[in-house]
Design a protein around this motif. Structure first.
Motif, short mmCIF file in Angstrom:
data_model
loop_
_atom_site.label_atom_id
_atom_site.label_comp_id
_atom_site.label_asym_id
_atom_site.label_seq_id
_atom_site.Cartn_x
_atom_site.Cartn_y
_atom_site.Cartn_z
N ALA A 1 0.83 -1.50 0.27
CA ALA A 1 -0.06 -0.18 0.09
C ALA A 1 0.64 1.39 -0.14
N GLU B 1 1.99 5.83 -3.06
CA GLU B 1 0.96 5.14 -2.28
C GLU B 1 0.62 4.29 -3.42
N LYS C 1 -2.31 1.95 -5.06
CA LYS C 1 -3.57 1.50 -4.59
C LYS C 1 -4.06 0.39 -5.77
N GLU D 1 -6.80 -2.35 -7.32
CA GLU D 1 -7.74 -2.47 -8.12
C GLU D 1 -7.88 -3.51 -8.86
#
Length: 174
Positions: free
Chosen positions: A5, A11, A13, A15
């Motif tokens: 993360a 960062e 992310k 999905e």
């Protein structure tokens, strides 16, 4: 441990359709560090047609502060290829920066202020077509008439981006 993360200020992310990486938190820290967190955002990181030179008029600024700002911007280029060219331009003047150079670097911060949530999407794809684009400013450096050339190649939805200046090369593999 789970899915990644956060890594070195980036960062991540994850999905269903791919991965999005951003440095939103780091960008906000940089804005705060240089007291630009309340600045008015601008739509472009550099004024169109703007040319800088080593012989710009204006007072000299603290080179340590300028180098710190440019170094922070250079780290942001990891996930922000939209600022790669202009950060390369302001990087040319770290030896003897003037208020004009500092103003150009602060404009990049104003652009970042309005685009802190920008980043890179990596989508999974079965498209293996290769498409490429390139451009050059044809001796655009006012001081030594060197060119800056950039190119991007896409294989499907994934890109390889490169901006080459006369003596420096900056490559981002996407």
């Amino acid at each position: 441990m789970g899915l990644m993360a956060y890594y070195l200020g980036i960062e991540v992310k994850q999905e269903d359709k791919g991965i999005f990486i951003t440095q939103e938190g780091y960008a906000k820290e940089v804005l705060k560090k240089f007291k630009m967190d309340d600045a008015n955002p601008v739509g472009t990181p550099m004024e169109c047609g703007s040319k800088l030179s080593k012989h710009e008029k204006g007072e000299n600024v603290d080179p340590t502060l300028y180098k710190s700002l440019v170094g922070s911007l250079r780290y942001l280029t990891c996930t922000r290829p939209d600022i790669l060219y202009v950060v390369g331009v302001v990087s040319r003047y770290m030896e003897a920066p003037t208020t004009t150079h500092f103003k150009a670097a602060k404009r990049i911060l104003r652009y970042i202020k309005g685009t802190t949530n920008f980043g890179l999407h990596y989508y999974s794809s079965d498209n293996y077509n290769i498409v490429g684009y390139s451009d050059s400013d044809w001796s655009g450096d006012l001081d030594d008439r060197k060119s800056t050339t950039g190119f991007v190649f896409f294989m499907g939805d994934t890109a390889h981006l490169d901006v080459k200046e006369a003596t420096n090369s900056h490559t981002i593999n996407l």
